[in-house]
Design a protein around this motif. Structure first.
Motif, PDB file in Angstrom:
ATOM      1  N   SER A  91       0.623   3.150  -7.626  1.00  0.00           N
ATOM      2  CA  SER A  91      -0.197   3.161  -6.408  1.00  0.00           C
ATOM      3  C   SER A  91      -1.094   4.399  -6.339  1.00  0.00           C
ATOM      4  N   TYR A 128      -0.969 -11.411  -2.012  1.00  0.00           N
ATOM      5  CA  TYR A 128      -2.411 -11.204  -1.906  1.00  0.00           C
ATOM      6  C   TYR A 128      -2.808 -10.840  -0.480  1.00  0.00           C
ATOM      7  N   SER A 129      -3.939 -10.157  -0.367  1.00  0.00           N
ATOM      8  CA  SER A 129      -4.492  -9.819   0.943  1.00  0.00           C
ATOM      9  C   SER A 129      -6.002  -9.685   0.807  1.00  0.00           C
ATOM     10  N   SER A 130      -6.723 -10.023   1.842  1.00  0.00           N
ATOM     11  CA  SER A 130      -8.178  -9.843   1.842  1.00  0.00           C
ATOM     12  C   SER A 130      -8.559  -8.483   2.427  1.00  0.00           C
ATOM     13  N   GLU A 131      -7.578  -7.747   2.914  1.00  0.00           N
ATOM     14  CA  GLU A 131      -7.836  -6.437   3.503  1.00  0.00           C
ATOM     15  C   GLU A 131      -7.748  -5.332   2.451  1.00  0.00           C
ATOM     16  N   GLU A 132      -8.583  -4.310   2.618  1.00  0.00           N
ATOM     17  CA  GLU A 132      -8.516  -3.145   1.738  1.00  0.00           C
ATOM     18  C   GLU A 132      -7.226  -2.383   2.020  1.00  0.00           C
ATOM     19  N   PRO A 133      -6.566  -1.877   0.984  1.00  0.00           N
ATOM     20  CA  PRO A 133      -5.347  -1.100   1.224  1.00  0.00           C
ATOM     21  C   PRO A 133      -5.653   0.245   1.880  1.00  0.00           C
ATOM     22  N   VAL A 134      -4.735   0.707   2.698  1.00  0.00           N
ATOM     23  CA  VAL A 134      -4.867   2.027   3.319  1.00  0.00           C
ATOM     24  C   VAL A 134      -4.454   3.063   2.278  1.00  0.00           C
ATOM     25  N   ARG A 135      -5.243   4.118   2.133  1.00  0.00           N
ATOM     26  CA  ARG A 135      -4.951   5.165   1.147  1.00  0.00           C
ATOM     27  C   ARG A 135      -4.823   6.509   1.846  1.00  0.00           C
ATOM     28  N   VAL A 156      -1.953   4.441  -2.355  1.00  0.00           N
ATOM     29  CA  VAL A 156      -1.874   3.349  -1.390  1.00  0.00           C
ATOM     30  C   VAL A 156      -0.648   3.591  -0.518  1.00  0.00           C
ATOM     31  N   TRP A 214       0.882  -2.235   3.612  1.00  0.00           N
ATOM     32  CA  TRP A 214       0.741  -3.547   2.990  1.00  0.00           C
ATOM     33  C   TRP A 214       1.562  -4.547   3.794  1.00  0.00           C
TER      34      TRP A 214
END
Length: 129
Positions: free
Chosen positions: A62, A103-110, A93, A98
């Motif tokens: 990650s 799968y997800s259409s959202e950008e991961p939080v970093r 990440v 998450w």
């Protein structure tokens, strides 16, 4: 005895260590080696460094290192042979962000993290605490 691929032996005396830069750097493999696509290695002189979970937390996959990030040498007294660690700024990440599923259409939080790398030969032999 190591060989150079053509059947000739390689002697340590034939390697010019003095030409190795001691400035830490990111290096990449051939782009056609698909297993290494998008990955970098950290090295200083002839020594390759690695990341360990004990120093950088779980899920090393990650972690990412921005292109503009510059690796730095950090003195660290835990190594009895006096070798230093490499530190570099990166991001990770946030696992808790998450929301299930594959799968997800959202950008991961970093989040920003400081990454520490140890000489590869030291892998599994200590921690930075």
């Amino acid at each position: 005895m190591p060989y150079d691929g053509s059947g000739r032996k390689i002697y340590l005396s034939s390697i010019n260590i003095r030409k190795c830069s001691v400035t830490p750097e990111k290096v990449r493999s051939n782009p056609f080696v698909w297993e290494n696509a998008g990955k970098v290695a950290l090295k200083r002189g002839p020594i390759v460094y690695c990341l360990e979970e004990i120093d950088n937390g779980k899920l090393l996959s990650s972690i990412s290192i921005p292109r503009e990030a510059k690796p730095e040498v950090s003195p660290n007294g835990f190594m009895e042979d006096g070798l230093n660690v490499i530190t570099i700024e990166g991001d990770r990440v946030v696992e808790e962000s998450w929301k299930g599923g594959i799968y997800s259409s959202e950008e991961p939080v970093r989040k920003k993290v400081s990454i520490q790398a140890v000489p590869y030969y030291y892998w599994g032999n200590g921690c930075l605490d």
